[in-house]
Design an enzyme around this catalytic site. Structure first.
Site, mmCIF file in Angstrom:
data_model
loop_
_atom_site.group_PDB
_atom_site.id
_atom_site.type_symbol
_atom_site.label_atom_id
_atom_site.label_comp_id
_atom_site.label_asym_id
_atom_site.label_seq_id
_atom_site.Cartn_x
_atom_site.Cartn_y
_atom_site.Cartn_z
ATOM 1 N N ASP A 1 -1.874 6.907 -5.195
ATOM 2 C CA ASP A 1 -3.048 5.250 -5.137
ATOM 3 C C ASP A 1 -2.454 4.095 -4.756
ATOM 4 O OD1 ASP A 1 -5.465 4.538 -6.346
ATOM 5 O OD2 ASP A 1 -4.038 3.524 -8.435
ATOM 6 N N GLU B 1 -2.971 0.676 0.128
ATOM 7 C CA GLU B 1 -3.985 -0.100 1.213
ATOM 8 C C GLU B 1 -2.943 -0.622 1.955
ATOM 9 O OE1 GLU B 1 -5.089 0.351 -2.065
ATOM 10 O OE2 GLU B 1 -6.636 1.669 -1.741
ATOM 11 N N ASP C 1 -12.654 4.102 -6.498
ATOM 12 C CA ASP C 1 -13.735 3.651 -7.798
ATOM 13 C C ASP C 1 -15.293 3.268 -7.259
ATOM 14 O OD1 ASP C 1 -10.576 3.576 -8.539
ATOM 15 O OD2 ASP C 1 -10.477 1.176 -8.337
HETATM 16 C C1 GLC Z 1 -7.100 2.474 -9.608
HETATM 17 C C2 GLC Z 1 -7.701 4.337 -9.332
HETATM 18 C C3 GLC Z 1 -7.930 4.642 -10.355
HETATM 19 C C4 GLC Z 1 -7.262 4.377 -11.299
HETATM 20 C C5 GLC Z 1 -6.394 2.820 -11.711
HETATM 21 C C6 GLC Z 1 -4.955 3.050 -12.971
HETATM 22 O O1 GLC Z 1 -7.945 1.570 -9.638
HETATM 23 O O2 GLC Z 1 -8.252 3.974 -7.820
HETATM 24 O O3 GLC Z 1 -8.495 5.347 -9.777
HETATM 25 O O4 GLC Z 1 -7.916 5.015 -12.167
HETATM 26 O O5 GLC Z 1 -6.084 2.366 -10.028
HETATM 27 O O6 GLC Z 1 -4.525 3.891 -12.342
#
Ligand code: GLC
Length: 823
Positions: free
Chosen positions: A447, A450, A525
């Protein structure tokens, strides 16, 4: 007070103007003064000292590489490309005073010398498929530099193509918009955009590959340039479609169709085929930011089992770690992760753990306690953090141009990022995953790659970060968009090395072209809204048309208040998406399938159970995606390329060639119009037949998603199960939907579902054909291909046209060819 000119200056500074800027005002390449032929193409020398190289990679694949005002550099490297050497197909060259022409069996490339314009024509019909509207262009006077995001990064470059009156555009990866991208304009700059809504651009990923479709004939263009890039499909002008970037080379690949499936196949050859993920990745998945402590994780799984809801995977979000230190477990919340994994494993559930790229910046404190080298991930890291220590010692973290460590802020606060362009850093990062595998974690969720930086999400704060980049020591302008690709690669290759007998399973948020070689993806998200749900279909189908077959989104939406109806309708799409995972933000409303009451839970159960029954069908279709690049989750236009009614149909989708789904994406709706392409279709629920080529109106009460099977199809179904491995695939049912002539066919794909042995032929492909015969049907089961042996099992054949008492025949399949009568 701000003056108007100052406001305009601000807009310029943020690159807004580049969208609307007129590519016609840029400097033009050419004209051609001479050319040199080589074994695989031609190099054009231009009056302005520019060079253009056209390389014939395949009869339907031509590469165009241009260098403005200087020769093409010898260095030629891209992180996206999987296949670098091609066997040059037969081709020939001819020239006239006006032009230079390349002929392959499929495409004619006509280079007009002055002005330098390139046309691609169909070799059979000589019809122009795609043509330059102006010569390739560059910001010769530096006029655009001031408006660019990072003027020091390079020179703005662009190519403009004639826009067809009825030309449609598809692809570009993850874009929060409709299926047909005509009239749209897009930017690629990987960005953390929580709660994005329709039209938000850019979002997380960069896939600079698009398809053009006109009069049923398609071509593809892959602009392989990782700088901030722009695509305009007739937004600024109805004259042209153009693409450009804020640096790098004007380097693109032209794919000659006319079939989109063929282009996707070539694109997969060029940028890599998706490897088969483990079969359990197709199982149902559950997540939450975050489930902790371990007993909470156990409770969620217990609820799933008690409620007879299928589940294969549970995710650990960021709170499993010690203060967000990646490659550690919190000793209080997860004192025995291996024990937890074993307990869940006994119930058929696997753990996927989130791993962010931000490594907590933590200098060792004085009098540091030594860390137990064997099990560092379970040791307290408050005095020294082994990942930071090692990475700093080996010099694997990113630095700014002035030599300072780059210190962004992410979940752990001050953090550092790894320079994944360094091969040894990738290897180190990959090997760190031992900390997860030793503790029973089965898959990795990448995650925030980017990469997200809470200091500044635009990337400005990172502009002077230098990466090794094959010795080029290039900056963020070039490397941002490939950061996630290289992180996912390090992860995938690490898992492969650490556990060579198991297929890696990686999920990513950000990406660049080629990501399919290493990772599956989800759409980040989203909001728990109907608008966000409606985006599921065009986003999944667009990703599929962009070389990313394994896609999905947070079922029910990530941010905001969901409800039972929305969740049910969301499952009615995602139960057929490759990635089916319910996930929710930390402070959101609980959203597991049972949270809105039994009424909704019962409907969700029906769809999750159906997903598991359909696993042989889904897996067969996924293998097709792996082998051919043609995705599982498809827009109708991919299967019905000649039917203009499908060209912007983005509230219906197909799974493979055979299953058509028309979901409900609005509240309080219990009926809808469904477009069925030409042919005969069976209502999945009632077996009622419909003649396609028209719209039909169908009831769709909350427990029903309109679903159709193409006449002529056979859908392979497995036994009911709540997780993979709960029972063997010892009984397969082939649901047969004969066409008007009484025929149907399919080819079932099977393998062990877990090891890479399928790459060495350990699979089984069984072709089945059904024909009408006197008094019934005859099924021919062909001798299987491949050396995977699933053992003897029962095959049942059910003719779906036959009303309330369908004709059925059952045999014991032992892998031999045979014919079976169904009377
Ligand atoms: C980001 C991710 C999400 C995750 C959060 C905490 O927002 O896209 O899926 O739950 O981080 O890790």
């Amino acid at each position: 007070m701000k003056s108007l000119p100052a406001i305009f200056l601000c807009l310029f500074a943020f690159g807004v103007v580049i969208h609307a800027q007129d590519v016609t005002s840029l400097g033009k390449i050419g004209p051609v003064v001479s050319f040199a032929k080589s074994e695989d193409g031609v190099t054009l020398n231009c009056q302005d000292k520019s060079q253009v190289r056209l390389t014939v990679l395949a009869a339907d694949l031509i590469r165009v590489r241009a260098s403005f005002t200087k020769p093409i550099p010898a260095k030629d490297h891209s992180w996206a490309i999987a296949k670098e050497s091609w066997e040059t197909p037969p081709w020939r060259l001819s020239e006239t005073a006006e032009s230079i022409m390349i002929f392959t069996a499929e495409v004619e490339v006509v280079v007009h010398r002055s002005p330098l314009l390139i046309d691609f024509r169909d070799a059979r019909t000589h019809v122009v498929i795609n043509a330059d509207e102006q010569p390739m262009a560059y910001d010769a006077k530096g006029a655009l530099a001031a408006m660019m995001f990072d003027p020091k990064a390079g020179m703005f470059i662009a190519a403009a193509k004639k826009l067809g009156f009825d030309e449609h555009f598809y692809g570009l990866g993850e874009k929060a918009t409709q299926l047909d991208k005509r009239r749209g304009r897009f930017v690629n700059w990987n960005s953390d955009t929580p709660g994005y809504t329709e039209g938000k651009d850019p979002i997380y990923q960069t896939i600079p590959f698009y398809l053009g479709l006109q009069r049923g004939r398609a071509y593809g263009i892959f602009f392989d340039n990782s700088y901030r890039s722009y695509f305009d499909f007739g937004h600024a002008s109805q004259q042209r479609a153009w693409f450009g970037a804020e640096g790098g080379e004007l380097n693109y690949y032209f794919f000659c169709g006319p079939s989109i499936k063929k282009i996707l196949n070539r694109y997969a050859d060029l940028t890599g085929h998706m490897p088969m993920p483990p079969m359990w990745a197709l199982g149902n998945q559950q997540s939450r930011w975050s489930y902790y402590p371990d007993t909470m994780v156990e409770e969620v799984v217990r609820q799933y089992r008690e409620r007879d809801l299928p589940l294969d995977v549970i995710h650990l979000d960021i709170d499993y770690m010690q203060d967000y230190r990646v490659f550690t477990f919190d000793p209080k919340r997860f004192p025995n992760p291996k024990g937890l994994a074993d307990k869940l494993g006994k119930q058929g559930v696997k753990i996927v753990a989130i791993v962010d790229p931000g490594v907590k910046y933590q200098l060792p404190s004085k009098n540091t306690r030594p860390i137990n080298g064997a099990r560092p991930e379970l040791e307290p890291q408050d005095q020294r953090y082994y990942v930071f220590d090692e990475g700093r010692e080996k010099n694997y973290f990113q630095h700014r141009k002035n030599g300072d460590l780059f210190i962004p802020k992410v979940w752990p606060g001050d953090s550092v990022f790894v320079d994944y362009t360094l091969p040894e850093a990738r290897r180190w990062w990959g090997d760190l995953h031992r900390a997860y595998l030793d503790n029973g974690v089965a898959g990795i969720w990448n995650d925030m790659n980017e990469p997200s930086d809470f200091v500044d999400q635009t990337g400005k704060n990172q502009m002077d970060v230098v990466s090794y980049d094959e010795g080029e020591n290039s900056t963020h302008a070039k490397n941002r968009n490939v950061f996630a690709l290289l992180e996912a690669r390090a992860t995938y290759e690490g898992l492969e090395r650490l556990r060579p007998n198991k297929r890696p399973y990686v999920i990513t948020r950000a990406a660049y072209a080629g990501i399919q070689r290493y990772s599956t993806m989800w759409t980040g998200d989203t909001n728990s809204t109907w608008d966000a749900l409606a985006l599921n279909v065009p986003m999944f189908t667009t990703l599929g048309l962009s070389g990313e077959p394994f896609v999905g989104s947070d079922v029910g939406g990530f941010i905001g208040r969901g409800n039972g109806e929305l969740l049910v309708r969301a499952y009615q799409i995602s139960f057929l998406a490759p990635f089916c995972r319910n996930h929710k933000v930390i402070d959101g409303y609980d959203q597991e399938p049972w949270r809105f009451g039994k009424f909704y839970e019962d409907i969700i159960r029906k769809y999750l159970k159906l997903r598991y029954e359909l696993l042989p069908f889904l897996y067969t279709t996924l293998e097709e995606a792996h082998r051919t690049g043609v995705p599982l989750f498809r827009p109708l236009m991919l299967n019905y390329q000649d039917d203009p009614n499908t060209y912007n149909l983005d509230d219906e989708f197909m799974i493979g060639d055979d299953l058509l789904v028309a979901p409900i994406v609005k509240p309080d709706v219990t009926a809808r119009l469904v477009y069925l392409p030409k042919g005969v279709w069976y209502d999945y629920w009632t077996n009622k037949k419909y003649l396609g080529g028209t719209m039909i109106r169908l009831d769709a009460p909350l427990d029903t998603v309109p679903m159709f099977v193409r006449a002529g199809a056979i859908i392979p179904l497995g036994p009911q199960m709540n997780y993979l491995g709960e029972r063997p695939f010892d009984r397969m049912t082939f649901a047969i939907y004969p066409d008007d002539s009484g025929s149907a066919s399919t080819t079932l794909y099977e393998d062990d579902g877990i090891s890479p042995a399928y790459q060495q032929g350990a699979f089984r492909r069984t072709a089945l054909e059904v024909k009408r015969a006197a008094g019934g049907y005859v099924v021919s089961v062909r001798a299987p291909v491949g050396h995977y042996n699933p053992g003897t099992r029962k095959f049942s054949f059910v003719i779906k046209s036959a009303g309330p008492n369908p004709k059925v025949a059952t045999i014991a399949d032992d892998g031999r060819a045979r014919t079976v009568e169904i009377k």
